[in-house]
Design a protein around this motif. Sequence first.
Motif, short mmCIF file in Angstrom:
data_model
loop_
_atom_site.label_atom_id
_atom_site.label_comp_id
_atom_site.label_asym_id
_atom_site.label_seq_id
_atom_site.Cartn_x
_atom_site.Cartn_y
_atom_site.Cartn_z
N GLN A 76 -28.71 16.88 72.82
CA GLN A 76 -30.12 17.35 72.65
C GLN A 76 -30.80 17.01 73.99
O GLN A 76 -31.64 17.64 74.32
CB GLN A 76 -30.91 16.44 71.39
CG GLN A 76 -30.39 17.11 70.24
CD GLN A 76 -30.58 15.90 68.93
OE1 GLN A 76 -29.76 15.08 68.81
NE2 GLN A 76 -31.53 16.02 68.06
N VAL A 77 -30.49 15.71 74.44
CA VAL A 77 -31.23 15.33 75.79
C VAL A 77 -30.92 16.35 76.71
O VAL A 77 -31.62 16.87 77.72
CB VAL A 77 -30.72 13.89 76.07
CG1 VAL A 77 -31.02 13.43 77.60
CG2 VAL A 77 -31.12 12.93 75.11
N ALA A 82 -32.52 20.07 81.01
CA ALA A 82 -32.44 21.78 81.53
C ALA A 82 -33.88 22.44 81.06
O ALA A 82 -34.26 23.05 82.36
CB ALA A 82 -31.51 22.37 80.78
N TYR A 83 -34.24 22.30 80.21
CA TYR A 83 -35.68 22.97 80.02
C TYR A 83 -36.92 22.46 80.68
O TYR A 83 -37.39 23.23 81.55
CB TYR A 83 -36.22 22.51 78.41
CG TYR A 83 -37.33 22.97 78.03
CD1 TYR A 83 -38.01 24.03 78.44
CD2 TYR A 83 -38.15 21.86 77.09
CE1 TYR A 83 -39.52 24.23 77.61
CE2 TYR A 83 -39.45 22.19 76.84
CZ TYR A 83 -39.92 23.32 77.01
OH TYR A 83 -41.49 23.60 76.66
N THR A 84 -36.84 21.18 81.08
CA THR A 84 -37.76 20.54 82.06
C THR A 84 -37.63 20.97 83.35
O THR A 84 -38.51 21.28 84.20
CB THR A 84 -37.70 18.88 81.88
OG1 THR A 84 -37.91 18.50 80.56
CG2 THR A 84 -38.88 18.37 83.03
N GLN A 85 -36.28 21.12 83.75
CA GLN A 85 -35.89 21.68 85.04
C GLN A 85 -36.52 22.94 85.16
O GLN A 85 -36.84 23.61 86.30
CB GLN A 85 -34.58 21.54 85.41
CG GLN A 85 -34.04 21.98 86.70
CD GLN A 85 -32.69 21.71 86.94
OE1 GLN A 85 -31.90 21.12 86.27
NE2 GLN A 85 -32.23 21.96 88.30
N GLN A 86 -36.09 23.88 84.38
CA GLN A 86 -36.77 25.15 84.34
C GLN A 86 -38.08 25.36 84.62
O GLN A 86 -38.78 26.41 85.00
CB GLN A 86 -36.27 26.20 83.14
CG GLN A 86 -36.45 27.59 83.36
CD GLN A 86 -35.93 28.20 84.33
OE1 GLN A 86 -34.63 27.74 84.59
NE2 GLN A 86 -36.51 29.20 85.08
N LEU A 87 -38.96 24.40 84.11
CA LEU A 87 -40.65 24.60 83.97
C LEU A 87 -40.82 24.43 85.41
O LEU A 87 -41.83 24.83 86.04
CB LEU A 87 -41.09 23.46 83.12
CG LEU A 87 -40.93 23.55 81.49
CD1 LEU A 87 -41.58 22.57 80.89
CD2 LEU A 87 -41.73 25.05 81.35
N ILE A 88 -40.00 23.42 86.23
CA ILE A 88 -40.29 23.25 87.64
C ILE A 88 -40.02 24.32 88.41
O ILE A 88 -40.59 24.80 89.22
CB ILE A 88 -39.55 21.81 88.06
CG1 ILE A 88 -39.99 20.63 87.34
CG2 ILE A 88 -39.74 21.82 89.70
CD1 ILE A 88 -39.31 19.58 87.64
N VAL A 89 -39.01 25.18 87.96
CA VAL A 89 -38.57 26.32 88.69
C VAL A 89 -39.48 27.35 88.53
O VAL A 89 -40.20 28.25 89.11
CB VAL A 89 -37.18 26.82 88.31
CG1 VAL A 89 -36.94 28.18 88.88
CG2 VAL A 89 -36.09 25.90 88.88
N ASN A 184 -29.14 26.03 89.99
CA ASN A 184 -29.74 24.83 89.51
C ASN A 184 -28.65 23.72 89.05
O ASN A 184 -27.52 24.06 88.79
CB ASN A 184 -30.62 25.22 88.00
CG ASN A 184 -31.60 26.41 88.37
OD1 ASN A 184 -32.18 26.41 89.18
ND2 ASN A 184 -31.68 27.16 87.28
N ALA A 185 -28.90 22.72 89.54
CA ALA A 185 -28.24 21.57 89.14
C ALA A 185 -28.77 20.33 88.83
O ALA A 185 -29.97 20.06 89.30
CB ALA A 185 -26.94 21.17 90.19
#
Length: 418
Positions: A76-77, A82-89, A184-185
């Motif tokens: 879940q983490v 990954a979701y939080t990273q996509q928001l930055i993108v 993305n990484a």
Amino acid sequence: GTDATLNISDFNFTGGAPIDRYIDFTLFSGDKSGVNFDATKDLKLTPIGYYGLESMGEGKYRAYLGEYNPQVFRGQVATLAAYTQQLIVDDMITNHFILHNERFIDRAKDANKYAADAVFTPYQKTYEEGGLWAKTYVSLNKLDMTRGLSVGSNIWGTIAGADLPAVELNEDWKFIPTGYIGYNAGHQHFNGVSMQQNGGQLGVMGTFIRDEDFITSATIYGGGYTTDMDVAGYNDDTANWFAGTAVKTAYNFHPFKDFIFQPNLLAAYNAFGQQNWGTDFGIMSMNSGMLNGINVAPGANLILTKDTWSIYATIQYMYYINDKVDGKAGNVNLPNVQMDHGYLQYGIGGTKVWKDRLGAYGQVTFRNAGVTGIGFQAGLNYSFDLNFGKLQKKKAEKMPRELSDIYITKISTKKLTK
């Protein structure tokens, strides 16, 4: 014939770890009259959580899951990270014209004044011609999630894209199509868990501009990534997909010369798929559920634009809506995990243009509240006259006859020289 107490002072699990919330068993048979049964209050740590032991009377006992091992939430983490990273993108992509190339859009007003003064200067090259660009980012964050989870998350990546020439919809509106591809990484760590993620995405964006002041960029994208999770000497490998859309709208107010006040609003929807895997840590199957996240981020930019450069300050607050992720370990349904709350992002940046086609930007941002940390961005943009002079000729046709001849002569001379 006398009262007695039989106490189980210690216990353990053999042959693997428990995969059920409750385990019932009978320890004693025969005549149990006059015997009181008791058990230790100590808890035993397992891959799922801390188990206790309690007497059910008459020689019967139950092992029960008392509290969760934070490591059991790793799937879940991984999804939430990954979701939080996509928001930055998402924010970086939709800022492509709204913030990173705002100087070009603002100066387009001057370019449209050719008919008034017949003067051509290099910086009057605009977004209307199309171009190639690349953006890179690094962000060092701490993510606060429910279940008492504090996750260190370092992310990085590169996005490359192409802007096609602007399409003039009418006298007031223009439309710019954009395509991009990204890598993305990231790396997360918490409670003895270490996770590495790698993935990519493809996307398209459309930007609508009205009178160089109203700007809306909308993007749609999809991609996938793998996650490598190390926990207690064991390794889990998973893969996941994601897809989403984001829209950012901004309006430019001009209170002073060369100064722009730009309120804006970002809205995004992201879907991340369910993950399933088998783990040797506890010898059980695990999964993390699907995420359907909605986000709204109001903000504002203060921009000072000059002929070949600009500087800006930016601020916004990211609200999370419906970001819960469930999960399962063995036969135990895990509680939802989600971001503890939204975060405030603020920072500064600048753009610079060399000659008439090469541009660059740099930005540093800070985050507080649900996400804390610092992020860096940088990018390059090279414009091409993919319209082959059609825009310039069209502008020249709108000029008075005597000025039109002068302008077209300059364009033709420049091409012959090359």
